[in-house]
Design an enzyme around this catalytic site. Structure first.
Site, mmCIF file in Angstrom:
data_model
loop_
_atom_site.group_PDB
_atom_site.id
_atom_site.type_symbol
_atom_site.label_atom_id
_atom_site.label_comp_id
_atom_site.label_asym_id
_atom_site.label_seq_id
_atom_site.Cartn_x
_atom_site.Cartn_y
_atom_site.Cartn_z
ATOM 1 N N CYS A 56 -4.719 -0.054 -9.851
ATOM 2 C CA CYS A 56 -3.486 -0.775 -10.218
ATOM 3 C C CYS A 56 -3.779 -1.406 -11.549
ATOM 4 O O CYS A 56 -3.191 -2.149 -11.838
ATOM 5 C CB CYS A 56 -2.781 -1.420 -9.068
ATOM 6 S SG CYS A 56 -3.910 -2.668 -8.624
ATOM 7 N N ARG A 103 -9.662 -7.867 6.659
ATOM 8 C CA ARG A 103 -8.545 -6.891 6.294
ATOM 9 C C ARG A 103 -8.352 -5.528 7.282
ATOM 10 O O ARG A 103 -7.368 -4.993 7.207
ATOM 11 C CB ARG A 103 -8.815 -6.325 4.675
ATOM 12 C CG ARG A 103 -8.510 -7.352 3.702
ATOM 13 C CD ARG A 103 -9.190 -7.125 2.416
ATOM 14 N NE ARG A 103 -8.683 -5.829 1.770
ATOM 15 C CZ ARG A 103 -7.555 -5.485 1.118
ATOM 16 N NH1 ARG A 103 -6.700 -6.614 1.074
ATOM 17 N NH2 ARG A 103 -7.266 -4.496 0.719
ATOM 18 N N ASP A 127 -9.185 3.762 -3.474
ATOM 19 C CA ASP A 127 -7.905 2.752 -3.728
ATOM 20 C C ASP A 127 -8.834 1.730 -4.406
ATOM 21 O O ASP A 127 -9.152 0.607 -3.730
ATOM 22 C CB ASP A 127 -7.127 2.540 -2.820
ATOM 23 C CG ASP A 127 -6.043 1.536 -3.468
ATOM 24 O OD1 ASP A 127 -6.027 1.300 -4.614
ATOM 25 O OD2 ASP A 127 -5.464 1.060 -2.528
ATOM 26 N N ALA A 130 -8.182 -0.884 3.522
ATOM 27 C CA ALA A 130 -7.296 -1.813 4.222
ATOM 28 C C ALA A 130 -6.475 -2.364 3.145
ATOM 29 O O ALA A 130 -6.633 -2.175 1.802
ATOM 30 C CB ALA A 130 -8.295 -2.969 4.752
ATOM 31 N N PRO A 131 -5.378 -2.823 3.608
ATOM 32 C CA PRO A 131 -4.577 -2.939 4.805
ATOM 33 C C PRO A 131 -4.007 -1.630 5.307
ATOM 34 O O PRO A 131 -3.507 -1.821 6.646
ATOM 35 C CB PRO A 131 -3.746 -4.123 4.843
ATOM 36 C CG PRO A 131 -2.983 -3.678 3.446
ATOM 37 C CD PRO A 131 -4.110 -3.419 2.735
ATOM 38 N N LYS A 173 -2.100 3.437 2.526
ATOM 39 C CA LYS A 173 -2.416 4.982 2.487
ATOM 40 C C LYS A 173 -2.980 5.739 3.391
ATOM 41 O O LYS A 173 -2.674 6.953 3.827
ATOM 42 C CB LYS A 173 -3.252 5.076 1.147
ATOM 43 C CG LYS A 173 -2.854 4.621 -0.203
ATOM 44 C CD LYS A 173 -3.703 4.414 -1.262
ATOM 45 C CE LYS A 173 -3.113 4.160 -2.447
ATOM 46 N NZ LYS A 173 -2.819 2.651 -2.845
#
Length: 539
Positions: A476, A384, A423, A357-358, A361
């Protein structure tokens, strides 16, 4: 930043109001200098020490509504309003609304540790604000203040001059003092701009909120950054100049080298470029681009990626375009799109999207798969996943299905996937330009604690990679602890996986000898800082 898994949800993106806040801030913020001058201002007389009416007149505010045709007023962020057109009071009202939103959001970030996106989107919803200019200005004020929180706190402490501590102030007074310090000392606003700012704040927050800081507001107008930094030296001074905790500055310098660390921290203080992805599930790419051009959106293709464009010029926020509302485009960072293209899911394949989420990807993978195959998207946050469902529907995705689960533990599926995309939650050290509140929630133990969570999710997810399949590890963050070391430990414990060079390769090689991984840096690649590693399981 993806927040740590918890049973109560986290401070992530809200699909509707949060996206509106982000888009408006990005677009309307274009009228604000992209990099406010970090230099000493000409000292002003302390003019805010008198009662309210006197202090505003001393700063140059009109005593009443001006009527002369020659009068004009330079409003904050470069907005010039002709007073004789009756806009003065309207502009004050807009500014008051922006200040009310900004102060409320800053209080929520500080007291409840929410992200700026969530705090501001909730404030917009709860106060029922519909003025897009006010929302955009509030977003810029919040973002720029949070980017420089440690520096602004030093300004505020100097302005209080021993009359009390910053911590003893009420949360709203403290938040406004930080906003004012940004405008007065960092941005270098004029006397008239500061007067209108104070007048609007009085309307928005009430006399009682500002009374304890009246003298501090006056002293702020006499301070310069040189005054604040004069007593500091070495890393302590550099950390204030770069607006980052000292411990984090030292850690980044250790991991990346001093030059790279300083470059990316400088980049985090300016407005990052915006990117959009064209959704070919909803239309033909050329036709979508033509419709965006008609709405005043100028784009240029990102070399090396398939459907990704950099926003060169925007007559209005992307989120307010018809193309966005119809699911034809989606604002998505270049690094995020690169991670999906490295995964390269093909039509008919089975994909496991973890921490999904959200849904940015998820929807891009469905696009590359031509809506043929299966995507299982896992996230621990019910809220989310609500945003995920809305985005999947708007983008026309037909092959993705959500599972509410905590990915740190055994996943509630026996699925074996061709592609597993992670992620991962992280410290967001590569995304401070967009989520500056993250750096003030971190502590020296945060990277190590986050790495433990990442390793658990990696181990649990790797079980679902079929022989010959791939696992894409992304964060990230730019810290070695959360990236190369996690991957190294995993490969050491799982010899049936090997690191494979990803394509496209738009970044720089990974560190610690992991040259097949890639890193993207904000000051080099004009996107979020990112780490991507592609791991293939033996057939």
């Amino acid at each position: 930043m993806k927040a740590l898994p918890s049973s109560s949800g986290s401070s992530g993106e809200k699909e509707a109001s949060s996206s509106l806040v982000i888009a408006l801030g990005s677009s309307l913020g274009a009228t604000c200098p992209s990099e406010p001058p970090m230099k000493a201002r000409r000292s002003l007389e302390p003019v805010l020490l008198a009662p309210w009416g006197s202090c505003l007149l001393a700063l140059g505010a009109p005593a009443s509504r001006p009527t002369r045709k020659s009068d004009s007023f330079l409003w904050p962020f470069g907005m010039t309003t002709a007073l004789n057109r009756g806009c003065w009071h309207k502009s004050l009202a807009m500014m008051a609304t922006a200040i009310k939103l900004a102060v409320r959001a800053l209080v929520e970030v500080e007291v409840r540790r929410k992200s700026e996106r969530l705090a501001l989107s909730e404030a917009v919803a709860e106060l029922g604000i519909r003025d897009v200019r006010a929302i955009g200005l509030a977003h810029r004020l919040v973002l720029e203040t949070l980017k420089r929180l440690n520096l602004l706190d030093e300004v505020a402490k100097a302005a209080l001059a021993g009359e009390g501590s910053l911590e003893d102030l009420g949360a709203r007074a403290r938040a406004f003092l930080r906003l004012f310090a940004y405008r007065a000392v960092v941005e270098g606003a004029s006397r008239r701009e500061l007067a209108s700012f104070v007048l609007s704040a009085r309307e928005a927050l009430g006399k009682g909120t500002l009374r304890p800081i009246e003298r501090a507001l006056g002293r702020c107008t006499t301070l310069s950054l040189d005054d604040v930094l004069a007593s500091r030296s070495g890393d302590e001074r550099l950390a204030l100049e770069l607006c980052v905790p000292t411990w984090l500055l030292r850690l980044l310098c250790r991991d990346l080298g001093r030059q790279v660390a300083i470059g990316l921290l400088k980049a985090s203080l300016v407005q990052a470029p915006s990117y959009v992805r064209v959704n070919t599930l909803r239309g033909e790419e050329g036709e979508i681009l033509a419709s965006l051009e008609q709405e005043g959106i100028v784009l240029e293709p990102v070399e090396g990626l398939r459907h990704v464009y950099k926003v060169v010029e925007a007559g209005k926020p992307i989120i307010l375009t018809d193309a966005y509302k119809e699911g034809l485009v989606y604002p998505q960072d270049k690094a995020s799109c690169l991670a999906v293209e490295v995964a390269n899911p093909r039509p008919g394949q089975v994909v496991l999207d973890v921490c999904a989420a959200p849904g940015a990807k998820t929807t891009y993978m469905a696009q590359l798969m031509g809506n043929r195959g299966l995507i299982i998207s896992i996230d621990f946050s019910r809220r989310r996943l609500g945003a995920w469902r809305k985005l999947v529907a708007r983008m026309g995705v037909k092959v993705a299905f959500p599972i509410l689960a905590d990915a740190r533990f055994q996943l509630p599926t026996r699925l074996r996937a061709d592609v597993v995309l992670l992620d991962l939650p992280c410290t967001s050290t590569g995304a401070f330009a967009k989520t500056p509140s993250a750096k003030w929630r971190l502590g020296p133990r945060s990277p190590k604690n986050m790495a433990k969570v990442q390793a658990r999710i990696l181990r649990a997810s790797a079980e679902h990679v079929k022989p010959g399949g791939v696992l894409i590890y992304t964060t990230c963050s730019l810290l070695v602890e959360e990236n190369e070391r996690v991957v190294e430990d995993f490969l050491r414990a799982n010899p049936d996986f090997e690191l494979e060079r990803p394509e496209p390769f738009l970044g720089l090689p990974g560190l610690r000898g992991l040259s097949k991984a890639q890193r993207l840096y904000p000051h080099i690649h004009e996107c979020d800082g990112y780490f991507i590693a592609k791991l293939r399981r033996e057939s």
